[in-house]
Scaffold this motif. Structure first.
Motif, PDB file in Angstrom:
ATOM      1  N   ILE A 206       5.820  -8.738 -35.135  1.00 29.35           N
ATOM      2  CA  ILE A 206       6.152  -7.358 -34.762  1.00 29.35           C
ATOM      3  C   ILE A 206       7.589  -7.292 -34.241  1.00 29.35           C
ATOM      4  CG2 ILE A 206       5.642  -5.522 -33.084  1.00 29.35           C
ATOM      5  CD1 ILE A 206       2.659  -6.371 -33.341  1.00 29.35           C
ATOM      6  N   GLY A 207       7.953  -8.262 -33.409  1.00 24.37           N
ATOM      7  CA  GLY A 207       9.311  -8.313 -32.861  1.00 24.37           C
ATOM      8  C   GLY A 207      10.360  -8.461 -33.952  1.00 24.37           C
ATOM      9  N   LYS A 208      10.089  -9.315 -34.929  1.00 23.85           N
ATOM     10  CA  LYS A 208      11.037  -9.527 -36.026  1.00 23.85           C
ATOM     11  C   LYS A 208      11.159  -8.270 -36.893  1.00 23.85           C
ATOM     12  CE  LYS A 208      10.677 -14.517 -36.422  1.00 23.85           C
ATOM     13  NZ  LYS A 208      10.000 -15.629 -37.053  1.00 23.85           N
ATOM     14  N   ALA A 209      10.024  -7.597 -37.152  1.00 22.10           N
ATOM     15  CA  ALA A 209      10.046  -6.375 -37.948  1.00 22.10           C
ATOM     16  C   ALA A 209      10.845  -5.286 -37.224  1.00 22.10           C
ATOM     17  CB  ALA A 209       8.615  -5.905 -38.229  1.00 22.10           C
ATOM     18  N   ALA A 210      10.658  -5.172 -35.906  1.00 25.69           N
ATOM     19  CA  ALA A 210      11.391  -4.169 -35.129  1.00 25.69           C
ATOM     20  C   ALA A 210      12.890  -4.481 -35.130  1.00 25.69           C
ATOM     21  CB  ALA A 210      10.859  -4.133 -33.694  1.00 25.69           C
ATOM     22  N   ALA A 211      13.247  -5.749 -34.995  1.00 24.76           N
ATOM     23  CA  ALA A 211      14.665  -6.134 -35.012  1.00 24.76           C
ATOM     24  C   ALA A 211      15.281  -5.813 -36.368  1.00 24.76           C
ATOM     25  CB  ALA A 211      14.795  -7.626 -34.701  1.00 24.76           C
ATOM     26  N   LYS A 212      14.528  -6.018 -37.435  1.00 27.26           N
ATOM     27  CA  LYS A 212      15.032  -5.717 -38.786  1.00 27.26           C
ATOM     28  C   LYS A 212      15.240  -4.200 -38.954  1.00 27.26           C
ATOM     29  CE  LYS A 212      13.967  -6.449 -43.699  1.00 27.26           C
ATOM     30  NZ  LYS A 212      14.577  -5.217 -44.073  1.00 27.26           N
ATOM     31  N   ARG A 213      14.284  -3.411 -38.449  1.00 27.12           N
ATOM     32  CA  ARG A 213      14.422  -1.951 -38.541  1.00 27.12           C
ATOM     33  C   ARG A 213      15.659  -1.481 -37.772  1.00 27.12           C
ATOM     34  NH1 ARG A 213       8.846  -1.917 -37.913  1.00 27.12           N
ATOM     35  NH2 ARG A 213       9.041  -1.437 -35.709  1.00 27.12           N
ATOM     36  N   ARG A 214      15.876  -2.045 -36.575  1.00 29.01           N
ATOM     37  CA  ARG A 214      17.055  -1.651 -35.782  1.00 29.01           C
ATOM     38  C   ARG A 214      18.348  -2.030 -36.510  1.00 29.01           C
ATOM     39  NH1 ARG A 214      13.797  -3.424 -31.430  1.00 29.01           N
ATOM     40  NH2 ARG A 214      14.762  -5.475 -31.507  1.00 29.01           N
ATOM     41  N   ALA A 215      18.353  -3.219 -37.090  1.00 30.30           N
ATOM     42  CA  ALA A 215      19.552  -3.671 -37.810  1.00 30.30           C
ATOM     43  C   ALA A 215      19.814  -2.783 -39.023  1.00 30.30           C
ATOM     44  CB  ALA A 215      19.382  -5.127 -38.241  1.00 30.30           C
ATOM     45  N   ASP A 216      18.744  -2.415 -39.737  1.00 31.75           N
ATOM     46  CA  ASP A 216      18.892  -1.527 -40.894  1.00 31.75           C
ATOM     47  C   ASP A 216      19.425  -0.159 -40.469  1.00 31.75           C
ATOM     48  OD1 ASP A 216      17.969  -3.526 -42.531  1.00 31.75           O
ATOM     49  OD2 ASP A 216      15.934  -2.693 -42.745  1.00 31.75           O
ATOM     50  N   ALA A 217      18.902   0.371 -39.345  1.00 29.53           N
ATOM     51  CA  ALA A 217      19.343   1.683 -38.842  1.00 29.53           C
ATOM     52  C   ALA A 217      20.824   1.620 -38.461  1.00 29.53           C
ATOM     53  CB  ALA A 217      18.497   2.100 -37.643  1.00 29.53           C
ATOM     54  N   ARG A 218      21.236   0.517 -37.801  1.00 25.29           N
ATOM     55  CA  ARG A 218      22.655   0.363 -37.427  1.00 25.29           C
ATOM     56  C   ARG A 218      23.528   0.320 -38.672  1.00 25.29           C
ATOM     57  NH1 ARG A 218      21.924  -4.371 -34.533  1.00 25.29           N
ATOM     58  NH2 ARG A 218      20.298  -3.678 -33.170  1.00 25.29           N
ATOM     59  N   ARG A 219      23.068  -0.420 -39.669  1.00 29.05           N
ATOM     60  CA  ARG A 219      23.831  -0.547 -40.915  1.00 29.05           C
ATOM     61  C   ARG A 219      24.011   0.805 -41.602  1.00 29.05           C
ATOM     62  NH1 ARG A 219      20.680  -4.048 -43.643  1.00 29.05           N
ATOM     63  NH2 ARG A 219      20.959  -5.604 -42.039  1.00 29.05           N
ATOM     64  N   LYS A 220      22.929   1.634 -41.589  1.00 30.33           N
ATOM     65  CA  LYS A 220      23.011   2.955 -42.218  1.00 30.33           C
ATOM     66  C   LYS A 220      24.036   3.840 -41.506  1.00 30.33           C
ATOM     67  CE  LYS A 220      18.510   3.550 -44.320  1.00 30.33           C
ATOM     68  NZ  LYS A 220      17.206   4.226 -44.252  1.00 30.33           N
ATOM     69  N   LYS A 221      24.086   3.733 -40.159  1.00 29.63           N
ATOM     70  CA  LYS A 221      25.025   4.554 -39.387  1.00 29.63           C
ATOM     71  C   LYS A 221      26.466   4.196 -39.722  1.00 29.63           C
ATOM     72  CE  LYS A 221      22.438   5.759 -35.247  1.00 29.63           C
ATOM     73  NZ  LYS A 221      22.328   5.562 -33.809  1.00 29.63           N
ATOM     74  N   THR A 222      26.711   2.915 -39.951  1.00 29.24           N
ATOM     75  CA  THR A 222      28.102   2.474 -40.211  1.00 29.24           C
ATOM     76  C   THR A 222      28.508   2.708 -41.654  1.00 29.24           C
ATOM     77  OG1 THR A 222      27.357   0.207 -40.626  1.00 29.24           O
ATOM     78  CG2 THR A 222      28.123   0.724 -38.388  1.00 29.24           C
ATOM     79  N   ASP A 223      27.519   2.898 -42.553  1.00 27.81           N
ATOM     80  CA  ASP A 223      27.863   3.116 -43.982  1.00 27.81           C
ATOM     81  C   ASP A 223      28.381   4.510 -44.232  1.00 27.81           C
ATOM     82  OD1 ASP A 223      27.133   0.557 -44.608  1.00 27.81           O
ATOM     83  OD2 ASP A 223      25.148   1.104 -45.369  1.00 27.81           O
TER      84      ASP A 223
END
Ligand code: SF4
Length: 111
Positions: free
Chosen positions: A94-111
């Motif tokens: 669960i922790g790894k999935a949440a970290a991946k979602r946060r990283a994906d969200a950050r990446r979308k903001k910077t794109d």
């Protein structure tokens, strides 16, 4: 070179068997009253809650086992130890999935 006397070997083997059977017998007796999670310093090494666990003098110190050895220690265990490993693995996923979602969200903001 001296010959090995089979009777002497058998005598020694019998003695070794006798010693080991005494050790096994003693271990079996002790295992009925001494919890396998209690280490030689009387600290509890269990990774689950047990009513016999007592707080140590400092917060960093491991829990102390308060079992007196007069009854079956297993009745104080509050969870199945095997479930702990399963729960830990699930929490890690669960922790790894949440970290991946946060990283994906950050990446979308910077794109
Ligand atoms: S506190 Fe409970 S689980 Fe820990 S060593 Fe003692 S009896 Fe075992």
């Amino acid at each position: 070179m001296s010959k090995i006397d089979p009777k002497d070997i058998q005598k020694r083997m019998d003695r070794i068997s006798e010693i080991f059977s005494d050790i096994v017998s003693h271990a079996e007796t002790v295992s009925k009253t001494r919890c396998p999670y209690r280490n030689r310093h009387d600290h509890c090494t269990a990774e689950f809650r047990c009513r016999n666990q007592q707080a140590a003098e400092t917060e960093e110190a491991p829990l102390v086992c308060g079992h007196e050895g007069e009854f079956d220690y297993r009745s104080a265990w509050e969870s199945n130890p095997l479930l702990h490993a399963r729960a830990t693995k699930k929490l890690d996923e669960i922790g790894k999935a949440a970290a991946k979602r946060r990283a994906d969200a950050r990446r979308k903001k910077t794109d």
